[in-house]
Design a protein around this motif. Structure first.
Motif, PDB file in Angstrom:
ATOM      1  N   UNK A 129     131.381  62.992  56.668  1.00  0.00           N
ATOM      2  CA  UNK A 129     132.635  62.851  57.384  1.00  0.00           C
ATOM      3  C   UNK A 129     132.685  61.384  57.638  1.00  0.00           C
ATOM      4  N   UNK A 130     131.332  60.251  56.992  1.00  0.00           N
ATOM      5  CA  UNK A 130     131.051  59.317  58.287  1.00  0.00           C
ATOM      6  C   UNK A 130     130.198  59.952  59.208  1.00  0.00           C
ATOM      7  N   UNK A 131     129.669  58.505  60.107  1.00  0.00           N
ATOM      8  CA  UNK A 131     128.628  58.628  60.848  1.00  0.00           C
ATOM      9  C   UNK A 131     130.070  60.257  62.414  1.00  0.00           C
ATOM     10  N   UNK A 132     131.016  60.105  62.909  1.00  0.00           N
ATOM     11  CA  UNK A 132     132.241  60.798  63.336  1.00  0.00           C
ATOM     12  C   UNK A 132     131.753  62.341  62.544  1.00  0.00           C
ATOM     13  N   UNK A 133     131.255  62.252  61.621  1.00  0.00           N
ATOM     14  CA  UNK A 133     131.638  63.469  60.863  1.00  0.00           C
ATOM     15  C   UNK A 133     129.854  64.147  61.389  1.00  0.00           C
ATOM     16  N   UNK A 134     129.352  63.100  60.776  1.00  0.00           N
ATOM     17  CA  UNK A 134     127.584  63.904  61.112  1.00  0.00           C
ATOM     18  C   UNK A 134     127.413  64.190  62.706  1.00  0.00           C
ATOM     19  N   UNK A 135     127.987  63.158  63.375  1.00  0.00           N
ATOM     20  CA  UNK A 135     127.268  63.290  65.617  1.00  0.00           C
ATOM     21  C   UNK A 135     128.165  64.927  65.147  1.00  0.00           C
ATOM     22  N   UNK A 136     129.670  64.886  64.699  1.00  0.00           N
ATOM     23  CA  UNK A 136     129.835  66.903  65.187  1.00  0.00           C
ATOM     24  C   UNK A 136     128.961  67.443  64.422  1.00  0.00           C
ATOM     25  N   UNK A 151     115.713  55.476  49.019  1.00  0.00           N
ATOM     26  CA  UNK A 151     115.809  54.413  49.804  1.00  0.00           C
ATOM     27  C   UNK A 151     116.946  53.597  49.075  1.00  0.00           C
ATOM     28  N   UNK A 152     117.352  53.929  48.672  1.00  0.00           N
ATOM     29  CA  UNK A 152     119.080  53.269  48.138  1.00  0.00           C
ATOM     30  C   UNK A 152     120.557  53.517  48.458  1.00  0.00           C
ATOM     31  N   UNK A 153     119.501  54.976  48.822  1.00  0.00           N
ATOM     32  CA  UNK A 153     121.274  55.529  49.592  1.00  0.00           C
ATOM     33  C   UNK A 153     121.044  54.887  51.163  1.00  0.00           C
ATOM     34  N   UNK A 154     122.004  53.794  51.458  1.00  0.00           N
ATOM     35  CA  UNK A 154     121.325  52.792  52.373  1.00  0.00           C
ATOM     36  C   UNK A 154     122.946  53.378  53.513  1.00  0.00           C
ATOM     37  N   UNK A 155     123.851  53.684  53.050  1.00  0.00           N
ATOM     38  CA  UNK A 155     124.904  53.807  53.736  1.00  0.00           C
ATOM     39  C   UNK A 155     124.536  55.763  54.645  1.00  0.00           C
ATOM     40  N   UNK A 156     123.885  56.568  53.662  1.00  0.00           N
ATOM     41  CA  UNK A 156     123.826  57.935  54.696  1.00  0.00           C
ATOM     42  C   UNK A 156     122.595  57.038  55.521  1.00  0.00           C
ATOM     43  N   UNK A 157     121.525  56.448  55.529  1.00  0.00           N
ATOM     44  CA  UNK A 157     120.872  56.068  55.806  1.00  0.00           C
ATOM     45  C   UNK A 157     121.270  55.059  57.377  1.00  0.00           C
ATOM     46  N   UNK A 166     120.878  57.413  61.528  1.00  0.00           N
ATOM     47  CA  UNK A 166     120.469  55.783  61.978  1.00  0.00           C
ATOM     48  C   UNK A 166     121.446  56.514  63.890  1.00  0.00           C
ATOM     49  N   UNK A 167     122.749  55.700  63.656  1.00  0.00           N
ATOM     50  CA  UNK A 167     123.469  55.821  63.941  1.00  0.00           C
ATOM     51  C   UNK A 167     123.613  57.472  64.601  1.00  0.00           C
ATOM     52  N   UNK A 168     124.250  57.943  64.248  1.00  0.00           N
ATOM     53  CA  UNK A 168     124.122  58.955  64.214  1.00  0.00           C
ATOM     54  C   UNK A 168     123.463  59.016  65.667  1.00  0.00           C
ATOM     55  N   UNK A 169     121.851  59.533  65.845  1.00  0.00           N
ATOM     56  CA  UNK A 169     120.581  60.089  65.569  1.00  0.00           C
ATOM     57  C   UNK A 169     121.118  59.514  67.565  1.00  0.00           C
ATOM     58  N   UNK A 170     120.906  57.623  67.531  1.00  0.00           N
ATOM     59  CA  UNK A 170     121.343  57.250  68.854  1.00  0.00           C
ATOM     60  C   UNK A 170     122.789  57.483  69.253  1.00  0.00           C
ATOM     61  N   UNK A 171     124.136  58.125  68.975  1.00  0.00           N
ATOM     62  CA  UNK A 171     124.738  58.619  69.721  1.00  0.00           C
ATOM     63  C   UNK A 171     124.598  59.588  70.600  1.00  0.00           C
TER      64      UNK A 171
END
Ligand code: NAP
Length: 253
Positions: free
Chosen positions: A51-58, A74-80, A84-89
């Motif tokens: 469920x997007x970055x928010x779901x991954x953060x949860x 390497x082509x799964x660019x959205x998940x990757x 990055x963003x969820x790890x940062x948060x």
């Protein structure tokens, strides 16, 4: 105590899952759920988007994940990018396991295109016999160039036939051998290979076969991704786990 979330969908992720299991490290492998019968795994498995970055953060916080390992294709660019963003948060330690991209060698006849749309556009022209080695997700885009005969190879039989008027479909799971791919190209009189730059050996046979048969290749280059730490081998990730700075959850914060 480590608690790993491993984003999978590649043979490298499966190889790393085996190493983690052998070391008795707590880990869960996550699949998007695109294939019908994913390989059985020696660690826990979960399936489906977060469920997007928010779901991954949860998920990371809720499951007290200490290390996030992105071993997606390497082509799964959205998940990757989400990783990055969820790890940062969250402050969860993050690393990417990916194969180095293929590089053209002497004898290769590659034309580079930036994405699927670029590959479709590059196919304008008279009918050809094209090996479309892309998996089933992006094949329908090639209906915009219906004049060609396409050779398709999917992991699973599709529930609906591909929307390409002229095609042959093979259902098979890699890794593929050089000889087999060369024979396949010859048997289908292929005169062009279209592929993503996946890197690694499991999918490389078609590239070498094309070189040996002097066939041109339409090479779809990798998508751009945010800056991140990339490692190339499962063993390197095990080393990183031993030495990575403890994440926020590890420190009990
Ligand atoms: P993508 O476009 O980057 O991801 C689309 C969405 O699918 C993500 O936002 C996420 O949904 C979900 N997702 C992707 N990978 C996931 C995972 N490992 N676990 C849980 N959810 C995941 O990815 P894609 O290109 O569709 O690839 C999907 C899967 O197929 C990946 O696991 C990838 O490794 C594998 N694969 C892809 C290719 C390829 O050429 N793209 C080739 C071989 C294998 P939410 O936003 O809801 O979290």
């Amino acid at each position: 105590m480590h608690n790993i979330l491993l984003l999978g969908g590649t043979s490298q992720a499966s190889a790393l899952a085996r190493l983690l299991a052998d070391q008795g490290i707590a880990a869960t492998l996550s699949y998007a759920g695109r294939t019908d019968k994913p390989m059985s795994q020696p660690i826990a498995v979960r399936v489906g988007g977060f469920g997007g970055v928010a779901g991954l953060v949860d998920y990371l916080l809720g499951h007290r994940v200490t290390h996030l390992i992105d071993a997606t294709h390497p082509f799964a660019a959205t998940m990757s990018a989400h990783a990055v963003e969820a790890a940062r948060l969250t402050g969860v330690a993050h690393v990417t396991l990916t194969r180095p991209a293929w590089r053209a060698e002497e004898g290769d006849r590659w034309t580079h295109v930036p994405d699927i749309a670029g590959a479709v556009a590059a196919l304008a022209g008279p009918p050809r016999r094209v090996m479309l080695a892309l998996g089933r997700m992006h094949v329908d885009a090639f209906a915009a160039q219906p004049q060609h005969h396409y050779l398709l190879r999917f992991v699973d039989a599709p529930s609906e036939p591909p929307r390409l008027p002229h095609h042959s479909l093979i259902v098979d799971r890699g890794p593929f051998a050089l000889e087999g791919d060369r024979e396949l190209m010859q048997a289908h009189a292929i005169d062009l290979v279209v592929t993503k730059n996946a890197g690694g050996t499991g999918a490389q046979a078609k590239i070498i076969a094309a070189r040996q048969l002097n066939l041109p290749v339409l090479m779809i280059d990798r998508p751009a991704l945010p800056a991140r730490t990339e490692l190339h081998a499962p063993d390197d990730v095990m080393h990183w786990l031993d030495h990575a700075a403890p994440s926020v959850a590890d420190r009990g914060v």
